[in-house]
Write a protein that holds these residues in place. Structure first.
Motif, PDB file in Angstrom:
ATOM      1  N   ASN A  93       0.805  -1.224   0.000  1.00 55.71           N
ATOM      2  CA  ASN A  93       0.000   0.000   0.000  1.00 55.71           C
ATOM      3  C   ASN A  93       0.840   1.278   0.000  1.00 55.71           C
ATOM      4  OD1 ASN A  93       0.878  -0.014   2.623  1.00 55.71           O
ATOM      5  ND2 ASN A  93      -1.139  -0.165   3.538  1.00 55.71           N
ATOM      6  N   THR A  94       2.157   1.144   0.073  1.00 57.45           N
ATOM      7  CA  THR A  94       3.018   2.329  -0.018  1.00 57.45           C
ATOM      8  C   THR A  94       3.361   2.669  -1.466  1.00 57.45           C
ATOM      9  OG1 THR A  94       5.054   1.036   0.196  1.00 57.45           O
ATOM     10  CG2 THR A  94       4.069   1.874   2.234  1.00 57.45           C
ATOM     11  N   LEU A  95       2.951   1.807  -2.389  1.00 57.63           N
ATOM     12  CA  LEU A  95       3.225   2.039  -3.811  1.00 57.63           C
ATOM     13  C   LEU A  95       2.244   3.046  -4.398  1.00 57.63           C
ATOM     14  CD1 LEU A  95       3.655  -1.652  -4.972  1.00 57.63           C
ATOM     15  CD2 LEU A  95       5.473   0.035  -4.650  1.00 57.63           C
ATOM     16  N   PRO A  96       2.626   3.694  -5.478  1.00 55.97           N
ATOM     17  CA  PRO A  96       1.660   4.546  -6.193  1.00 55.97           C
ATOM     18  C   PRO A  96       0.476   3.696  -6.680  1.00 55.97           C
ATOM     19  CG  PRO A  96       3.889   4.904  -6.991  1.00 55.97           C
ATOM     20  CD  PRO A  96       3.950   3.718  -6.076  1.00 55.97           C
ATOM     21  N   GLU A  97      -0.680   4.294  -6.773  1.00 57.24           N
ATOM     22  CA  GLU A  97      -1.926   3.587  -7.104  1.00 57.24           C
ATOM     23  C   GLU A  97      -1.837   2.660  -8.321  1.00 57.24           C
ATOM     24  OE1 GLU A  97      -5.670   2.123  -6.750  1.00 57.24           O
ATOM     25  OE2 GLU A  97      -4.587   3.307  -5.270  1.00 57.24           O
ATOM     26  N   PRO A  98      -1.268   3.080  -9.442  1.00 52.89           N
ATOM     27  CA  PRO A  98      -1.220   2.173 -10.601  1.00 52.89           C
ATOM     28  C   PRO A  98      -0.462   0.869 -10.307  1.00 52.89           C
ATOM     29  CG  PRO A  98      -0.723   4.402 -11.289  1.00 52.89           C
ATOM     30  CD  PRO A  98      -0.757   4.414  -9.784  1.00 52.89           C
ATOM     31  N   LEU A  99       0.615   0.953  -9.533  1.00 54.56           N
ATOM     32  CA  LEU A  99       1.358  -0.256  -9.171  1.00 54.56           C
ATOM     33  C   LEU A  99       0.634  -1.054  -8.096  1.00 54.56           C
ATOM     34  CD1 LEU A  99       5.038   1.064  -9.088  1.00 54.56           C
ATOM     35  CD2 LEU A  99       3.936  -0.340 -10.848  1.00 54.56           C
ATOM     36  N   PHE A 100       0.035  -0.361  -7.137  1.00 54.99           N
ATOM     37  CA  PHE A 100      -0.674  -1.025  -6.039  1.00 54.99           C
ATOM     38  C   PHE A 100      -1.774  -1.935  -6.585  1.00 54.99           C
ATOM     39  CE2 PHE A 100      -4.180  -0.924  -2.895  1.00 54.99           C
ATOM     40  CZ  PHE A 100      -3.558  -1.632  -1.881  1.00 54.99           C
ATOM     41  N   ARG A 101      -2.476  -1.491  -7.616  1.00 48.92           N
ATOM     42  CA  ARG A 101      -3.552  -2.302  -8.201  1.00 48.92           C
ATOM     43  C   ARG A 101      -3.032  -3.581  -8.839  1.00 48.92           C
ATOM     44  NH1 ARG A 101      -6.376   1.280 -12.169  1.00 48.92           N
ATOM     45  NH2 ARG A 101      -4.761   2.791 -11.756  1.00 48.92           N
ATOM     46  N   LEU A 102      -1.778  -3.612  -9.235  1.00 47.84           N
ATOM     47  CA  LEU A 102      -1.201  -4.795  -9.877  1.00 47.84           C
ATOM     48  C   LEU A 102      -0.704  -5.841  -8.878  1.00 47.84           C
ATOM     49  CD1 LEU A 102       0.915  -3.019 -12.625  1.00 47.84           C
ATOM     50  CD2 LEU A 102      -1.289  -4.177 -12.916  1.00 47.84           C
ATOM     51  N   ILE A 103      -0.463  -5.438  -7.648  1.00 45.30           N
ATOM     52  CA  ILE A 103       0.087  -6.339  -6.621  1.00 45.30           C
ATOM     53  C   ILE A 103      -1.060  -6.955  -5.842  1.00 45.30           C
ATOM     54  CG2 ILE A 103       1.602  -6.482  -4.610  1.00 45.30           C
ATOM     55  CD1 ILE A 103       3.110  -5.708  -7.130  1.00 45.30           C
ATOM     56  N   ARG A 104      -1.068  -8.283  -5.717  1.00 40.78           N
ATOM     57  CA  ARG A 104      -2.154  -9.004  -5.038  1.00 40.78           C
ATOM     58  C   ARG A 104      -1.785  -9.469  -3.628  1.00 40.78           C
ATOM     59  NH1 ARG A 104      -5.184  -7.048  -8.503  1.00 40.78           N
ATOM     60  NH2 ARG A 104      -5.654  -8.094 -10.436  1.00 40.78           N
ATOM     61  N   THR A 105      -0.640  -9.015  -3.129  1.00 40.70           N
ATOM     62  CA  THR A 105      -0.217  -9.394  -1.785  1.00 40.70           C
ATOM     63  C   THR A 105      -0.017  -8.139  -0.950  1.00 40.70           C
ATOM     64  OG1 THR A 105       2.125  -9.384  -2.386  1.00 40.70           O
ATOM     65  CG2 THR A 105       0.939 -11.476  -2.630  1.00 40.70           C
ATOM     66  N   GLU A 106       0.061  -8.336   0.377  1.00 44.77           N
ATOM     67  CA  GLU A 106       0.250  -7.188   1.265  1.00 44.77           C
ATOM     68  C   GLU A 106       1.692  -6.691   1.271  1.00 44.77           C
ATOM     69  OE1 GLU A 106      -1.265  -7.543   5.223  1.00 44.77           O
ATOM     70  OE2 GLU A 106      -3.077  -8.552   4.538  1.00 44.77           O
ATOM     71  N   LYS A 107       2.622  -7.622   1.087  1.00 40.85           N
ATOM     72  CA  LYS A 107       4.041  -7.254   1.134  1.00 40.85           C
ATOM     73  C   LYS A 107       4.721  -7.658  -0.160  1.00 40.85           C
ATOM     74  CE  LYS A 107       4.374  -7.815   6.098  1.00 40.85           C
ATOM     75  NZ  LYS A 107       5.018  -8.549   7.187  1.00 40.85           N
ATOM     76  N   LEU A 108       5.812  -6.952  -0.458  1.00 38.27           N
ATOM     77  CA  LEU A 108       6.602  -7.310  -1.614  1.00 38.27           C
ATOM     78  C   LEU A 108       8.062  -7.050  -1.337  1.00 38.27           C
ATOM     79  CD1 LEU A 108       7.008  -4.546  -3.990  1.00 38.27           C
ATOM     80  CD2 LEU A 108       4.806  -4.521  -2.881  1.00 38.27           C
ATOM     81  N   ARG A 109       8.879  -7.828  -2.003  1.00 39.53           N
ATOM     82  CA  ARG A 109      10.323  -7.693  -1.893  1.00 39.53           C
ATOM     83  C   ARG A 109      10.780  -6.789  -3.037  1.00 39.53           C
ATOM     84  NH1 ARG A 109      12.861 -10.900   1.084  1.00 39.53           N
ATOM     85  NH2 ARG A 109      11.347 -12.574   0.872  1.00 39.53           N
ATOM     86  N   VAL A 110      11.596  -5.816  -2.713  1.00 39.92           N
ATOM     87  CA  VAL A 110      12.158  -4.916  -3.720  1.00 39.92           C
ATOM     88  C   VAL A 110      13.637  -5.261  -3.830  1.00 39.92           C
ATOM     89  CG1 VAL A 110      12.586  -2.523  -4.373  1.00 39.92           C
ATOM     90  CG2 VAL A 110      10.518  -3.110  -3.102  1.00 39.92           C
ATOM     91  N   ARG A 111      14.051  -5.645  -5.032  1.00 39.59           N
ATOM     92  CA  ARG A 111      15.431  -6.079  -5.249  1.00 39.59           C
ATOM     93  C   ARG A 111      16.036  -5.254  -6.380  1.00 39.59           C
ATOM     94  NH1 ARG A 111      15.529 -12.173  -6.085  1.00 39.59           N
ATOM     95  NH2 ARG A 111      15.145 -12.125  -3.853  1.00 39.59           N
ATOM     96  N   GLU A 112      17.209  -4.677  -6.122  1.00 40.55           N
ATOM     97  CA  GLU A 112      17.927  -3.904  -7.139  1.00 40.55           C
ATOM     98  C   GLU A 112      19.159  -4.702  -7.540  1.00 40.55           C
ATOM     99  OE1 GLU A 112      20.896  -1.511  -8.892  1.00 40.55           O
ATOM    100  OE2 GLU A 112      21.088  -2.060  -6.788  1.00 40.55           O
ATOM    101  N   THR A 113      19.221  -4.996  -8.840  1.00 42.18           N
ATOM    102  CA  THR A 113      20.351  -5.757  -9.368  1.00 42.18           C
ATOM    103  C   THR A 113      20.766  -5.157 -10.699  1.00 42.18           C
ATOM    104  OG1 THR A 113      19.395  -7.764  -8.399  1.00 42.18           O
ATOM    105  CG2 THR A 113      21.146  -8.077  -9.972  1.00 42.18           C
TER     106      THR A 113
END
Length: 74
Positions: free
Chosen positions: A8-28
């Motif tokens: 829920n900390t994501l901008p609305e367009p991205l939030f609508r695409l995520i179906r879980t409460e948490k997500l891992r953010v990985r930079e590679t």
């Protein structure tokens, strides 16, 4: 670098695409990946929630009610 965020900390367009409460953010290598974290369902927690409207109901009362319901089904 890696971190865990609430979806829920994501901008609305991205939030609508995520179906879980948490997500891992990985930079590679200059690429940022958002990986949904599937959390196991806590069935006990859900069951407790389903009886939360009956705080006075003990396990014995619940079992007695279930046995009475089965008796009505016969």
């Amino acid at each position: 670098m890696e971190m865990v965020l609430n979806a829920n900390t994501l901008p609305e367009p991205l939030f609508r695409l995520i179906r879980t409460e948490k997500l891992r953010v990985r930079e590679t290598g200059g690429e940022i990946r958002l990986i949904p974290i599937e959390e196991p369902i806590d069935y006990i927690k859900e069951l407790r929630g389903s009886l939360s409207e009956y705080p006075e109901m003990s396990v014995d009362n619940f079992l007695a009610r279930k046995h009475a319901d089965k008796g009505l089904d016969k």
